[in-house]
Design a protein around this motif. Structure first.
Motif, mmCIF file in Angstrom:
data_model
loop_
_atom_site.group_PDB
_atom_site.id
_atom_site.type_symbol
_atom_site.label_atom_id
_atom_site.label_comp_id
_atom_site.label_asym_id
_atom_site.label_seq_id
_atom_site.Cartn_x
_atom_site.Cartn_y
_atom_site.Cartn_z
ATOM 1 N N SER B 152 -0.854 -5.789 3.220
ATOM 2 C CA SER B 152 -0.359 -5.559 1.864
ATOM 3 C C SER B 152 0.785 -4.558 1.887
ATOM 4 O O SER B 152 1.714 -4.656 1.073
ATOM 5 C CB SER B 152 -1.490 -5.093 0.944
ATOM 6 O OG SER B 152 -2.023 -3.899 1.424
ATOM 7 N N ALA B 153 0.749 -3.604 2.842
ATOM 8 C CA ALA B 153 1.862 -2.663 2.948
ATOM 9 C C ALA B 153 3.142 -3.380 3.400
ATOM 10 O O ALA B 153 4.236 -3.115 2.896
ATOM 11 C CB ALA B 153 1.518 -1.541 3.924
ATOM 12 N N THR B 186 3.657 3.580 6.244
ATOM 13 C CA THR B 186 2.729 4.669 6.582
ATOM 14 C C THR B 186 1.474 4.623 5.717
ATOM 15 O O THR B 186 0.362 4.802 6.221
ATOM 16 C CB THR B 186 3.411 6.038 6.382
ATOM 17 O OG1 THR B 186 4.753 5.914 6.818
ATOM 18 C CG2 THR B 186 2.709 7.091 7.193
ATOM 19 N N GLY B 187 1.660 4.379 4.416
ATOM 20 C CA GLY B 187 0.509 4.371 3.520
ATOM 21 C C GLY B 187 -0.527 3.357 3.947
ATOM 22 O O GLY B 187 -1.722 3.672 4.042
ATOM 23 N N GLY B 188 -0.070 2.143 4.229
ATOM 24 C CA GLY B 188 -0.994 1.090 4.632
ATOM 25 C C GLY B 188 -1.669 1.403 5.951
ATOM 26 O O GLY B 188 -2.885 1.200 6.109
ATOM 27 N N VAL B 189 -0.897 1.935 6.892
ATOM 28 C CA VAL B 189 -1.474 2.262 8.201
ATOM 29 C C VAL B 189 -2.503 3.383 8.061
ATOM 30 O O VAL B 189 -3.583 3.342 8.660
ATOM 31 C CB VAL B 189 -0.362 2.660 9.201
ATOM 32 C CG1 VAL B 189 -0.966 3.183 10.490
ATOM 33 C CG2 VAL B 189 0.517 1.463 9.490
ATOM 34 N N LEU B 190 -2.183 4.389 7.219
ATOM 35 C CA LEU B 190 -3.147 5.473 6.988
ATOM 36 C C LEU B 190 -4.422 4.937 6.361
ATOM 37 O O LEU B 190 -5.533 5.315 6.752
ATOM 38 C CB LEU B 190 -2.533 6.536 6.069
ATOM 39 C CG LEU B 190 -1.752 7.645 6.744
ATOM 40 C CD1 LEU B 190 -1.237 8.615 5.697
ATOM 41 C CD2 LEU B 190 -2.629 8.393 7.742
ATOM 42 N N LEU B 250 -6.756 8.366 -3.395
ATOM 43 C CA LEU B 250 -5.641 9.157 -3.904
ATOM 44 C C LEU B 250 -4.320 8.596 -3.383
ATOM 45 O O LEU B 250 -3.372 8.389 -4.143
ATOM 46 C CB LEU B 250 -5.784 10.618 -3.473
ATOM 47 C CG LEU B 250 -6.809 11.429 -4.253
ATOM 48 C CD1 LEU B 250 -6.847 12.856 -3.732
ATOM 49 C CD2 LEU B 250 -6.449 11.411 -5.730
ATOM 50 N N LEU B 251 -4.305 8.332 -2.073
ATOM 51 C CA LEU B 251 -3.101 7.790 -1.450
ATOM 52 C C LEU B 251 -2.670 6.491 -2.113
ATOM 53 O O LEU B 251 -1.511 6.305 -2.446
ATOM 54 C CB LEU B 251 -3.395 7.508 0.025
ATOM 55 C CG LEU B 251 -2.826 8.453 1.062
ATOM 56 C CD1 LEU B 251 -3.261 8.017 2.433
ATOM 57 C CD2 LEU B 251 -1.308 8.467 0.959
ATOM 58 N N SER B 252 -3.635 5.592 -2.308
ATOM 59 C CA SER B 252 -3.271 4.280 -2.830
ATOM 60 C C SER B 252 -2.801 4.401 -4.274
ATOM 61 O O SER B 252 -1.971 3.633 -4.724
ATOM 62 C CB SER B 252 -4.439 3.310 -2.707
ATOM 63 O OG SER B 252 -5.499 3.757 -3.491
ATOM 64 N N ARG B 253 -3.338 5.395 -4.991
ATOM 65 C CA ARG B 253 -2.875 5.547 -6.362
ATOM 66 C C ARG B 253 -1.421 6.039 -6.376
ATOM 67 O O ARG B 253 -0.606 5.595 -7.176
ATOM 68 C CB ARG B 253 -3.772 6.509 -7.125
ATOM 69 C CG ARG B 253 -3.482 6.450 -8.593
ATOM 70 C CD ARG B 253 -4.646 6.779 -9.481
ATOM 71 N NE ARG B 253 -5.166 8.098 -9.280
ATOM 72 C CZ ARG B 253 -6.444 8.344 -9.033
ATOM 73 N NH1 ARG B 253 -7.281 7.359 -8.899
ATOM 74 N NH2 ARG B 253 -6.867 9.572 -8.883
#
Lengths: 328, 262
Positions: B152-153, B186-190, B250-253
């Motif tokens: 999805s990232a 980065t967000g998706g990998v995290l 939190l990150l995904s928001r």
């Protein structure tokens, strides 16, 4: 395990393979439409097709082959071999033994009942949550907590329930002090009934995260349209909302069923006597040092699990496709 | 939809009932882990300190943490370049890769364990008998979740244009993947990494049946001799996972907000 977005993702797929009416785009157009495929491959040899790009996939494919496909094939092939590697159907006979039948029955009862209870209560909780304002802190917290608890399982979950309704559990003691009744009784927590209560702990939150999007997908316009045509609240639910939600509900229930059917760790810790469900019978077959040649019976039982879960997941995906027609 | 007053009362009552079902076991676990041995009154933190003082338990905690780290690293190294490559150069393979990544959802972990013992006799022969060899099995276990998070990232950015721009400026494929695409997902990998850590920290099926001492296996063994200390360790590992997953939401928001504003 939940994947509510899987059916929908294709709608927003930037390089989707199908046009608006779902027809396949002819292959030539597709290749030209792709920004890289016109430049990159022809820069090298001028061939339309080359093996080179596929080489980069080898590490991944080799890994999946060794650690996923080979083990699975070992199980499938081993189910049809005896201890010396000769082909036989004898292991499948073991599936009709009394122990195997009763374990399968136990697994079906456990997965079925927790799927029904989890789906009903989870849908109720999802509805309560969705009926709150989208900005509501309680709504966001409940969804986040559900995401965490749906992953919760294994030894820790077994501990939590032993501490609650075990022989000296907090609730057991409180009930004893208040009413004098013995909630723990004869140790039902460590048998099939206990597993139902414990499994619901991760089934209900899983239902919430899988099913809440379905409620959110009900557009207010549909309700307005129904009301404009003179429908009461009951008519709206009976003729519009429930028929729309049914495939999603059944699909989510199948997912819950597969989830409970495949679960092993909680039961492995909680149940020490007897093999009430298939995973525990497999454990007995593969760790048994008394009876040699049991490994292949374990393979046959594992094959039985694959078959059940695969059938359920295929049905789930079919229902998901049906759902995604309306819920986008 | 404006809920009526009676609906809101019913809703509040039901929410409390659900909250009781979900939180009482956790509180019970906390209660159990801080009780004094025997009939002594009061609270004690000795069982929580046990995690640091007991060598076996400490070793298992370290093993599980290292396993999480190794699993995340191997997952990223294996999955990210493959997925980027598939999008750019061999889009025809995308369905197959997706199918392979989602396959562990359909094959129960227990079945994989049953079949993997032959493979693992080779792995332990080649790499030794450390619990860290479980990394390979765990990467398989986390594949579906990681695939979805990273996919999805990647869908959110224009991989083709980015890499074409980089390539036309003379970047090699390694540079494209590590310095252009990776920072953008980065967000998706995290997210994938957090879920992987959560799964590995609680994983019991592989470790117990292949006889490696990870944290859940050590907790199950410890329960027989010191139940309260085992509960403390279980609760601590759970809190650790909760913090990770809360961080993930939190990150995904944040990512969601970014997407909405752009």
């Amino acid at each position: 395990m939940g994947c509510p977005a899987r059916g929908r993702r294709h709608a927003g797929d930037p390089d989707g393979r199908a046009d608006h009416e779902g027809r396949r785009v002819p292959r030539d157009q597709l290749v030209e439409g792709h920004p890289l495929s016109t430049t990159a491959p022809s820069a090298g040899t001028g061939r339309r097709f080359s093996v080179g790009p596929f080489l980069a996939l080898i590490p991944f494919l080799a890994f999946v082959l060794v650690f996923l496909l080979v083990p699975t094939l070992t199980v499938v092939v081993g189910a049809f071999q005896d201890g010396d590697g000769r082909p036989t159907l004898g292991n499948l006979d073991a599936l009709t033994s009394e122990a195997a039948i009763s374990a399968l029955k136990g697994s079906l009862i456990l997965s079925g009942s927790t799927a029904v209870i989890g789906a009903a209560l989870g849908a109720l909780l999802a509805y309560l949550v969705v009926s709150m304002k989208p900005t509501s802190l309680l709504r966001r917290t409940t969804l986040a907590v559900s995401g965490v608890l749906a992953q919760f399982g294994g030894v820790t979950l077994a501990f939590a329930w032993i501490a609650t309704i075990g022989p000296v559990g907090v609730v057991t003691k409180a009930v004893m002090d208040l009413t004098g009744a013995d909630l723990y009784g004869s140790g039902w927590l460590f048998g099939l009934p206990g597993l139902v209560v414990v499994y619901c702990y991760f089934q209900i939150p899983l239902m919430v995260i899988v099913f809440a999007p379905a409620f959110e997908g009900l557009r207010p316009q549909w309700r307005e349209a129904a009301v404009n045509l003179g429908a009461s609240t009951w008519d709206y639910w009976r003729h519009v909302a429930l028929p729309l939600l049914t495939p999603a509900f059944l699909g989510a229930m199948l997912l819950l069923f597969a989830n409970a059917f495949a679960a092993y760790a909680t039961a492995a810790f909680l149940v020490s006597q007897g093999q009430p469900i298939v995973p525990l019978l497999i454990r007995q077959a593969i760790t048994s040092e008394v009876l040699l040649g049991q490994a292949n019976v374990g393979y046959a039982l594992a094959l039985e699990m694959i078959v059940v879960v695969t059938v359920v997941m295929i049905a789930y995906n079919l229902l998901l496709k049906r759902t995604s027609r309306w819920m986008r | 939809m404006t809920p009526t007053r009676s609906f809101r009362i019913v809703r509040a009552v039901l929410m409390v009932a659900f909250a009781a079902y979900f939180f009482v076991p956790l509180l019970a676990m906390f209660d159990f882990s801080t009780q004094n041995r025997g009939s002594a009154e009061g609270r004690t933190w000795d069982n929580w300190a046990f995690m640091v003082t007991d060598e076996d338990l400490r070793a298992s905690i370290i093993a599980s943490l290292l396993l999480s780290l190794f699993t995340v690293v191997l997952m990223v190294v294996l999955l990210v370049p493959t997925m980027v490559w598939v999008r750019l150069r061999v889009p025809g393979m995308r369905r197959i890769i997706e199918f392979l990544c989602l396959l562990p959802l359909t094959i129960p972990a227990l079945v994989i364990v049953v079949g993997i013992s032959n493979v693992y006799s080779w792995v332990t022969y080649l790499l030794g008998d450390s619990p860290l060899v479980l990394t390979f099995a765990y990467v398989v276990l986390v594949l579906p979740y990681s695939y979805r998070a990273i996919d999805s990232a990647l869908s959110a950015i224009d991989v083709a244009t980015l890499s074409e721009a980089a390539r036309s400026l003379g970047a090699g494929w390694f540079t494209v993947i590590v310095r252009i695409v990776l920072p953008n997902v980065t967000g998706g990998v995290l997210g994938a990494a957090f879920i992987a850590v959560a799964l590995v920290m609680g994983e019991y099926v592989f470790a117990s049946l292949l006889h490696f001492d990870t944290l859940p296996v050590a907790m199950a063994a410890l329960y027989k001799s010191n139940g309260a200390a085992a509960m403390a360790a279980a609760l601590a590992s759970m809190l650790f996972v909760v913090l990770l997953l809360m961080g993930l939401t939190l990150l995904s928001r944040d990512r969601h907000k970014q997407g909405a504003s752009s």
